[in-house]
Design an enzyme around this catalytic site. Structure first.
Site, short mmCIF file in Angstrom:
data_model
loop_
_atom_site.label_atom_id
_atom_site.label_comp_id
_atom_site.label_asym_id
_atom_site.label_seq_id
_atom_site.Cartn_x
_atom_site.Cartn_y
_atom_site.Cartn_z
N ASN A 170 17.47 39.05 62.29
CA ASN A 170 18.54 38.05 62.32
C ASN A 170 18.66 37.43 60.92
O ASN A 170 17.69 36.89 60.39
CB ASN A 170 18.18 36.99 63.38
CG ASN A 170 19.21 35.89 63.49
OD1 ASN A 170 19.71 35.39 62.48
ND2 ASN A 170 19.53 35.49 64.70
N HIS A 223 19.79 32.76 58.60
CA HIS A 223 19.29 31.73 57.68
C HIS A 223 19.37 32.12 56.21
O HIS A 223 19.13 31.29 55.34
CB HIS A 223 17.91 31.25 58.14
CG HIS A 223 18.04 30.61 59.49
ND1 HIS A 223 18.79 29.47 59.68
CD2 HIS A 223 17.61 30.99 60.72
CE1 HIS A 223 18.80 29.16 60.97
NE2 HIS A 223 18.08 30.07 61.63
N HIS A 256 24.56 35.34 64.31
CA HIS A 256 25.13 34.40 65.27
C HIS A 256 26.29 33.66 64.61
O HIS A 256 26.09 32.86 63.71
CB HIS A 256 24.03 33.41 65.69
CG HIS A 256 24.43 32.43 66.75
ND1 HIS A 256 23.56 31.51 67.27
CD2 HIS A 256 25.61 32.22 67.39
CE1 HIS A 256 24.18 30.77 68.19
NE2 HIS A 256 25.43 31.18 68.27
N ARG A 275 28.41 30.89 64.92
CA ARG A 275 28.47 29.67 65.72
C ARG A 275 29.86 29.07 65.64
O ARG A 275 30.58 29.25 64.66
CB ARG A 275 27.43 28.66 65.21
CG ARG A 275 26.00 29.14 65.35
CD ARG A 275 25.04 28.03 64.97
NE ARG A 275 25.04 27.01 65.99
CZ ARG A 275 24.07 26.83 66.89
NH1 ARG A 275 23.01 27.62 66.88
NH2 ARG A 275 24.15 25.87 67.78
N ARG A 333 28.12 27.03 60.91
CA ARG A 333 27.14 26.39 60.03
C ARG A 333 26.38 27.39 59.17
O ARG A 333 25.85 27.03 58.15
CB ARG A 333 26.17 25.50 60.82
CG ARG A 333 25.14 26.26 61.60
CD ARG A 333 24.20 25.33 62.32
NE ARG A 333 24.86 24.56 63.37
CZ ARG A 333 24.22 23.96 64.38
NH1 ARG A 333 22.90 24.00 64.42
NH2 ARG A 333 24.88 23.32 65.31
N GLU A 368 25.64 37.62 68.12
CA GLU A 368 25.29 36.52 69.02
C GLU A 368 26.43 35.53 69.03
O GLU A 368 26.93 35.15 67.97
CB GLU A 368 24.05 35.78 68.50
CG GLU A 368 22.75 36.42 68.84
CD GLU A 368 21.61 35.57 68.33
OE1 GLU A 368 21.77 34.39 68.04
OE2 GLU A 368 20.53 36.14 68.18
N THR A 392 19.29 27.55 69.06
CA THR A 392 19.55 27.83 70.46
C THR A 392 18.34 27.36 71.27
O THR A 392 17.37 28.06 71.40
CB THR A 392 19.78 29.34 70.65
OG1 THR A 392 20.65 29.78 69.61
CG2 THR A 392 20.39 29.65 71.98
N GLU A 427 18.00 39.21 77.14
CA GLU A 427 17.05 38.86 76.09
C GLU A 427 16.28 37.64 76.58
O GLU A 427 16.87 36.59 76.85
CB GLU A 427 17.77 38.56 74.77
CG GLU A 427 16.79 38.15 73.68
CD GLU A 427 17.34 38.26 72.27
OE1 GLU A 427 18.19 39.15 72.02
OE2 GLU A 427 16.92 37.46 71.42
N HIS A 464 13.19 34.56 69.72
CA HIS A 464 13.29 33.14 69.35
C HIS A 464 11.92 32.58 68.99
O HIS A 464 11.04 32.48 69.83
CB HIS A 464 13.91 32.27 70.44
CG HIS A 464 14.42 30.98 69.86
ND1 HIS A 464 15.68 30.83 69.35
CD2 HIS A 464 13.79 29.80 69.63
CE1 HIS A 464 15.81 29.62 68.87
NE2 HIS A 464 14.68 28.97 69.02
N1 PXP Z 1 17.55 35.77 69.78
C1 PXP Z 1 18.51 34.86 70.04
C2 PXP Z 1 19.38 35.07 71.22
C3 PXP Z 1 18.70 33.74 69.20
O1 PXP Z 1 19.66 32.84 69.46
C4 PXP Z 1 17.88 33.61 68.06
C5 PXP Z 1 18.10 32.47 67.12
O2 PXP Z 1 19.34 32.58 66.52
C6 PXP Z 1 16.91 34.60 67.82
C7 PXP Z 1 16.76 35.66 68.71
C8 PXP Z 1 16.05 34.58 66.62
O3 PXP Z 1 15.25 33.44 66.63
P1 PXP Z 1 14.42 33.09 65.34
O4 PXP Z 1 15.41 32.86 64.24
O5 PXP Z 1 13.69 31.86 65.73
O6 PXP Z 1 13.51 34.25 65.04
#
Ligand code: PXP
Length: 248
Positions: free
Chosen positions: A11, A14, A47, A49, A53, A74, A105, A155, A198
């Site tokens: 992901n 960030h 994601h 949003r 952001r 996402e 999330t 998930e 997550h």
């Molecule tokens: N899976 C989903 C559905 C999420 O919303 C997120 C956070 O955006 C993640 C995985 C990844 O989480 P993390 O960034 O904490 O590894």
């Protein structure tokens, strides 16, 4: 059940968070995604949003146009996101809850409360050939409803487990792992593909990757943070090693 290789979805939200802190183009999430793929990511997750952001609409287009691995989009189950998803046509859409005030999330999507809205929503994505995943808590009723709603994938939300793990609350870790394991078993028995994610890091990933039902893990914040110290390829390589070590 045989233990196949777990796919690692990276992901890159960030990377966009850091970019947006200065309003310019650097660091570019697409460049990070391409580097992540070179380093062994099996897919890229982003994601979009409601408040934009981190990831922006143009990021989703760039990812879709340039990636040669599956893109996991996402999003909240809104009309706006449906329009974008049908235009971008990602490999998969992971439906997540989204409240403007939350930092990330925080909880799983409540697919029981949202069932009447979600049923036609999922059907439209399914009809467009987009694989739908529902980001839910490891709760038996939520999992059964995901099946009823014809989502092919769930998930499992690992946030509660990861918080307990990071805080060293061992009883809660045990309890959450048991919930996640039961959830993964139930989902697989219903024919659902099981993903999880997550808050996972090098320490917490192993016990989750060890569940034979897990097909994919989606990991972002820790990898992007760790990249500050070791670089993104090394962080992804170490995560890959930790995942593989958990599946003998
Ligand atoms: N899976 C989903 C559905 C999420 O919303 C997120 C956070 O955006 C993640 C995985 C990844 O989480 P993390 O960034 O904490 O590894």
């Amino acid at each position: 059940m045989t233990r196949s290789r777990v796919r690692l979805g990276v992901n890159i939200d960030h990377v966009a968070t850091v970019r947006n802190a200065r309003g310019g183009a650097h660091p570019d999430p697409l460049r990070a995604a391409l580097l992540a793929v070179e380093a062994g990511a099996d897919g890229i997750t982003a994601h979009l949003r409601e408040d934009r952001r981190h990831i922006r609409d143009s990021d989703m287009d760039g990812l879709k146009n340039q990636l040669k691995v599956p893109l996991n989009f996402e999003m909240a189950a809104t009309d706006e996101m449906m329009t974008i998803a049908l235009r971008v046509k990602p490999h998969a859409c992971c439906l997540v809850p989204e409240k403007r005030a939350e930092r990330t999330t925080e909880g799983g999507l409540d697919v029981i409360v949202g069932q009447h809205h979600l049923q036609p929503y999922i059907a439209r994505l399914n009809a467009a050939g987009i694989r739908v995943s529902l980001f839910i808590a490891p709760d038996a009723e939520q999992i059964r409803m995901a099946r009823t709603l014809s989502a092919p994938v769930i998930e499992l939300h690992t946030g509660t487990y990861c918080h307990a793990f990071d805080d060293g609350r061992t009883d809660e870790v045990r309890q959450e792992l048991a919930r996640l394991q039961q959830g993964a078993e139930l989902a697989a028995s219903l024919g659902l593909e099981v993903h999880a994610g997550h808050g996972l890091n090098f320490g917490s990933v192993g016990p989750i990757a060890a569940f034979p039902e897990i097909a994919e893990l989606n990991i972002g914040h820790f990898l992007v943070g760790e990249a500050i110290f070791s670089g993104l390829p090394a962080a992804i390589g170490s995560m890959r090693t930790a995942i593989d070590a958990a599946r003998p």
